[in-house]
Design a protein around this motif. Structure first.
Motif, PDB file in Angstrom:
ATOM      1  N   TYR B  89       0.844  -1.190   0.000  1.00  9.03           N
ATOM      2  CA  TYR B  89       0.000   0.000   0.000  1.00  9.03           C
ATOM      3  C   TYR B  89       0.883   1.246   0.000  1.00  9.03           C
ATOM      4  O   TYR B  89       1.748   1.408   0.858  1.00  9.03           O
ATOM      5  CB  TYR B  89      -0.932  -0.007   1.206  1.00  9.03           C
ATOM      6  N   LEU B  90       0.626   2.103  -0.969  1.00  3.99           N
ATOM      7  CA  LEU B  90       1.409   3.316  -1.124  1.00  3.99           C
ATOM      8  C   LEU B  90       0.526   4.540  -0.933  1.00  3.99           C
ATOM      9  O   LEU B  90      -0.547   4.638  -1.523  1.00  3.99           O
ATOM     10  CB  LEU B  90       2.038   3.382  -2.517  1.00  3.99           C
ATOM     11  N   CYS B  91       1.008   5.453  -0.114  1.00  6.51           N
ATOM     12  CA  CYS B  91       0.348   6.741   0.079  1.00  6.51           C
ATOM     13  C   CYS B  91       1.100   7.777  -0.745  1.00  6.51           C
ATOM     14  O   CYS B  91       2.334   7.708  -0.874  1.00  6.51           O
ATOM     15  CB  CYS B  91       0.380   7.114   1.549  1.00  6.51           C
ATOM     16  N   ALA B  92       0.392   8.730  -1.310  1.00  6.65           N
ATOM     17  CA  ALA B  92       1.024   9.800  -2.074  1.00  6.65           C
ATOM     18  C   ALA B  92       0.326  11.119  -1.779  1.00  6.65           C
ATOM     19  O   ALA B  92      -0.849  11.142  -1.397  1.00  6.65           O
ATOM     20  CB  ALA B  92       0.965   9.503  -3.577  1.00  6.65           C
ATOM     21  N   THR B  93       1.051  12.199  -1.949  1.00  5.62           N
ATOM     22  CA  THR B  93       0.479  13.524  -1.760  1.00  5.62           C
ATOM     23  C   THR B  93       0.878  14.409  -2.925  1.00  5.62           C
ATOM     24  O   THR B  93       1.836  14.109  -3.652  1.00  5.62           O
ATOM     25  CB  THR B  93       0.953  14.189  -0.451  1.00  5.62           C
ATOM     26  N   GLY B  94       0.151  15.515  -3.095  1.00  2.02           N
ATOM     27  CA  GLY B  94       0.496  16.440  -4.161  1.00  2.02           C
ATOM     28  C   GLY B  94      -0.297  17.717  -4.035  1.00  2.02           C
ATOM     29  O   GLY B  94      -1.344  17.762  -3.385  1.00  2.02           O
ATOM     30  N   LEU B  95       0.221  18.756  -4.675  1.00  5.02           N
ATOM     31  CA  LEU B  95      -0.510  20.013  -4.745  1.00  5.02           C
ATOM     32  C   LEU B  95      -1.713  19.846  -5.658  1.00  5.02           C
ATOM     33  O   LEU B  95      -1.727  18.976  -6.535  1.00  5.02           O
ATOM     34  CB  LEU B  95       0.400  21.112  -5.287  1.00  5.02           C
ATOM     35  N   ALA B  96      -2.705  20.691  -5.468  1.00  5.55           N
ATOM     36  CA  ALA B  96      -3.877  20.661  -6.337  1.00  5.55           C
ATOM     37  C   ALA B  96      -3.465  21.034  -7.755  1.00  5.55           C
ATOM     38  O   ALA B  96      -2.530  21.801  -7.959  1.00  5.55           O
ATOM     39  CB  ALA B  96      -4.926  21.628  -5.822  1.00  5.55           C
ATOM     40  N   GLY B  97      -4.155  20.477  -8.725  1.00  8.79           N
ATOM     41  CA  GLY B  97      -3.854  20.799 -10.114  1.00  8.79           C
ATOM     42  C   GLY B  97      -3.274  19.627 -10.849  1.00  8.79           C
ATOM     43  O   GLY B  97      -2.572  18.801 -10.273  1.00  8.79           O
ATOM     44  N   ILE B  98      -3.551  19.576 -12.138  1.00 10.37           N
ATOM     45  CA  ILE B  98      -3.177  18.401 -12.916  1.00 10.37           C
ATOM     46  C   ILE B  98      -1.714  18.397 -13.320  1.00 10.37           C
ATOM     47  O   ILE B  98      -1.214  17.405 -13.836  1.00 10.37           O
ATOM     48  CB  ILE B  98      -4.051  18.287 -14.166  1.00 10.37           C
ATOM     49  N   TYR B  99      -1.002  19.489 -13.093  1.00  9.51           N
ATOM     50  CA  TYR B  99       0.368  19.577 -13.573  1.00  9.51           C
ATOM     51  C   TYR B  99       1.404  19.328 -12.489  1.00  9.51           C
ATOM     52  O   TYR B  99       2.586  19.590 -12.686  1.00  9.51           O
ATOM     53  CB  TYR B  99       0.616  20.954 -14.207  1.00  9.51           C
ATOM     54  N   ASN B 100       0.946  18.821 -11.359  1.00 12.52           N
ATOM     55  CA  ASN B 100       1.844  18.618 -10.228  1.00 12.52           C
ATOM     56  C   ASN B 100       2.087  17.138  -9.961  1.00 12.52           C
ATOM     57  O   ASN B 100       1.156  16.346  -9.894  1.00 12.52           O
ATOM     58  CB  ASN B 100       1.265  19.256  -8.963  1.00 12.52           C
ATOM     59  N   GLU B 101       3.366  16.796  -9.770  1.00 11.72           N
ATOM     60  CA  GLU B 101       3.688  15.406  -9.506  1.00 11.72           C
ATOM     61  C   GLU B 101       3.273  15.006  -8.102  1.00 11.72           C
ATOM     62  O   GLU B 101       2.988  15.835  -7.240  1.00 11.72           O
ATOM     63  CB  GLU B 101       5.196  15.161  -9.679  1.00 11.72           C
ATOM     64  N   GLN B 102       3.228  13.707  -7.881  1.00 10.86           N
ATOM     65  CA  GLN B 102       2.920  13.184  -6.565  1.00 10.86           C
ATOM     66  C   GLN B 102       4.212  12.795  -5.844  1.00 10.86           C
ATOM     67  O   GLN B 102       5.209  12.435  -6.471  1.00 10.86           O
ATOM     68  CB  GLN B 102       2.004  11.965  -6.672  1.00 10.86           C
ATOM     69  N   PHE B 103       4.141  12.864  -4.530  1.00  9.06           N
ATOM     70  CA  PHE B 103       5.253  12.445  -3.667  1.00  9.06           C
ATOM     71  C   PHE B 103       4.778  11.249  -2.863  1.00  9.06           C
ATOM     72  O   PHE B 103       3.699  11.289  -2.267  1.00  9.06           O
ATOM     73  CB  PHE B 103       5.671  13.588  -2.745  1.00  9.06           C
ATOM     74  N   PHE B 104       5.602  10.207  -2.832  1.00 11.45           N
ATOM     75  CA  PHE B 104       5.166   8.950  -2.254  1.00 11.45           C
ATOM     76  C   PHE B 104       5.823   8.660  -0.917  1.00 11.45           C
ATOM     77  O   PHE B 104       6.980   9.031  -0.677  1.00 11.45           O
ATOM     78  CB  PHE B 104       5.493   7.801  -3.211  1.00 11.45           C
ATOM     79  N   GLY B 105       5.080   7.954  -0.089  1.00  9.29           N
ATOM     80  CA  GLY B 105       5.648   7.390   1.118  1.00  9.29           C
ATOM     81  C   GLY B 105       6.392   6.115   0.803  1.00  9.29           C
ATOM     82  O   GLY B 105       6.393   5.653  -0.336  1.00  9.29           O
ATOM     83  N   PRO B 106       7.026   5.510   1.813  1.00  6.33           N
ATOM     84  CA  PRO B 106       7.839   4.311   1.584  1.00  6.33           C
ATOM     85  C   PRO B 106       7.034   3.049   1.363  1.00  6.33           C
ATOM     86  O   PRO B 106       7.572   2.037   0.922  1.00  6.33           O
ATOM     87  CB  PRO B 106       8.656   4.200   2.874  1.00  6.33           C
ATOM     88  N   GLY B 107       5.727   3.092   1.635  1.00  3.41           N
ATOM     89  CA  GLY B 107       4.881   1.925   1.425  1.00  3.41           C
ATOM     90  C   GLY B 107       4.726   1.069   2.681  1.00  3.41           C
ATOM     91  O   GLY B 107       5.595   1.060   3.561  1.00  3.41           O
ATOM     92  N   THR B 108       3.608   0.379   2.750  1.00  5.58           N
ATOM     93  CA  THR B 108       3.351  -0.602   3.804  1.00  5.58           C
ATOM     94  C   THR B 108       3.033  -1.933   3.135  1.00  5.58           C
ATOM     95  O   THR B 108       2.095  -2.016   2.344  1.00  5.58           O
ATOM     96  CB  THR B 108       2.158  -0.198   4.687  1.00  5.58           C
ATOM     97  N   ARG B 109       3.837  -2.933   3.457  1.00  3.16           N
ATOM     98  CA  ARG B 109       3.542  -4.262   2.922  1.00  3.16           C
ATOM     99  C   ARG B 109       2.657  -4.976   3.920  1.00  3.16           C
ATOM    100  O   ARG B 109       3.100  -5.327   5.010  1.00  3.16           O
ATOM    101  CB  ARG B 109       4.816  -5.049   2.647  1.00  3.16           C
ATOM    102  N   LEU B 110       1.414  -5.170   3.535  1.00  2.00           N
ATOM    103  CA  LEU B 110       0.423  -5.796   4.404  1.00  2.00           C
ATOM    104  C   LEU B 110       0.223  -7.252   3.991  1.00  2.00           C
ATOM    105  O   LEU B 110      -0.004  -7.537   2.824  1.00  2.00           O
ATOM    106  CB  LEU B 110      -0.915  -5.048   4.316  1.00  2.00           C
ATOM    107  N   THR B 111       0.311  -8.132   4.969  1.00  5.16           N
ATOM    108  CA  THR B 111       0.005  -9.544   4.754  1.00  5.16           C
ATOM    109  C   THR B 111      -1.183  -9.905   5.629  1.00  5.16           C
ATOM    110  O   THR B 111      -1.169  -9.651   6.836  1.00  5.16           O
ATOM    111  CB  THR B 111       1.193 -10.443   5.122  1.00  5.16           C
ATOM    112  N   VAL B 112      -2.217 -10.463   4.992  1.00  2.69           N
ATOM    113  CA  VAL B 112      -3.407 -10.898   5.730  1.00  2.69           C
ATOM    114  C   VAL B 112      -3.439 -12.420   5.707  1.00  2.69           C
ATOM    115  O   VAL B 112      -3.488 -13.030   4.629  1.00  2.69           O
ATOM    116  CB  VAL B 112      -4.693 -10.305   5.129  1.00  2.69           C
ATOM    117  N   LEU B 113      -3.380 -13.013   6.892  1.00  8.38           N
ATOM    118  CA  LEU B 113      -3.320 -14.484   6.984  1.00  8.38           C
ATOM    119  C   LEU B 113      -4.701 -15.076   7.210  1.00  8.38           C
ATOM    120  O   LEU B 113      -5.570 -14.447   7.818  1.00  8.38           O
ATOM    121  CB  LEU B 113      -2.387 -14.884   8.126  1.00  8.38           C
TER     122      LEU B 113
END
Lengths: 113, 113
Positions: B89-113
């Protein structure tokens, strides 16, 4: 919602050669953005390059260039003078007026020494 | 530099548990996103938010909900975890507007047993 297609699951390139990673998109919006990200084996997502739908010139950032063909709805990434550190997953993405961003399935690039 | 943090890098849960994934950003970005990444499928948008208390469904919202009570924090909730929600699972953030890139978090690897 917009749709992104990357048809190359994997690509190989010899070190120091150029490589093109394909991306096509499908959006009904007139204003949109196209992005490429790199994801090395460490998992971080690294922004590489951006192209706006109204940009007439192809975007370039160092060894990266974006071959934007609007009529064909393609936004291919060209990496010149490949380096071993370029081995990674590459994702194409498209943003539109809904404030969201969609990604393709990715291409795994392997640079051979 | 933008910093996007996610509460856990690795998480193991049991089927039926309620799971909370937290994402925090420190750059005052309006937009925040949750994606899941699976091999061969790329990044798929689950939910996104363009303002506090606002949320929009992405392409695969089933089985998930989100909460954004403060601008800097966007939570993904799995009401009753199932094995098919095992993913990165990856979270990302960005400024409003279609011309702005996203910045990502490091991710969470979730395992459901």
């Amino acid at each position: 919602a917009q749709k992104i297609t990357q048809t190359q699951p994997g690509m190989f390139v010899q070190e120091k050669e150029a490589v093109t990673l394909d991306c096509t998109y499908d959006t009904s919006d007139q204003s949109y953005g196209l992005f490429w990200y790199k994801q090395p084996s460490s998992g971080e997502m690294i922004f590489l390059i951006y192209q706006g739908s109204y940009d007439e010139q192809n975007a370039t950032e160092g060894r990266y260039s974006l071959n934007f063909q609007k009529a064909r709805k393609s936004a291919n990434l060209v990496i010149s003078a490949s380096q071993l550190g370029d081995s990674a997953m590459y994702f194409c993405a498209n943003s539109d007026n809904n404030n969201d961003m969609r990604f393709g399935a990715g291409t795994r690039l392997t640079v051979k020494p | 530099d933008v910093k996007v943090t996610q509460s856990s890098r690795y998480l193991v849960k049991r089927t039926g548990e309620k799971v909370f994934l937290e994402c925090v950003q420190d750059m005052d970005h309006e937009n925040m996103f949750w994606y899941r990444q699976d091999p061969g499928l790329g990044l798929r948008l689950i939910y996104f938010s363009y303002d506090v208390k606002m949320k929009e469904k992405g392409d695969i919202p089933e089985g998930y909900s989100v909460s954004r009570e403060k601008k800097e924090r966007f939570s993904l909730i799995l009401e009753s975890a199932s094995t098919n929600q095992t993913s990165m699972y990856l979270c990302a953030t960005g400024l409003a507007g279609i011309y702005n890139e996203q910045f990502f978090g490091p991710g969470t690897r979730l395992t459901v047993l």
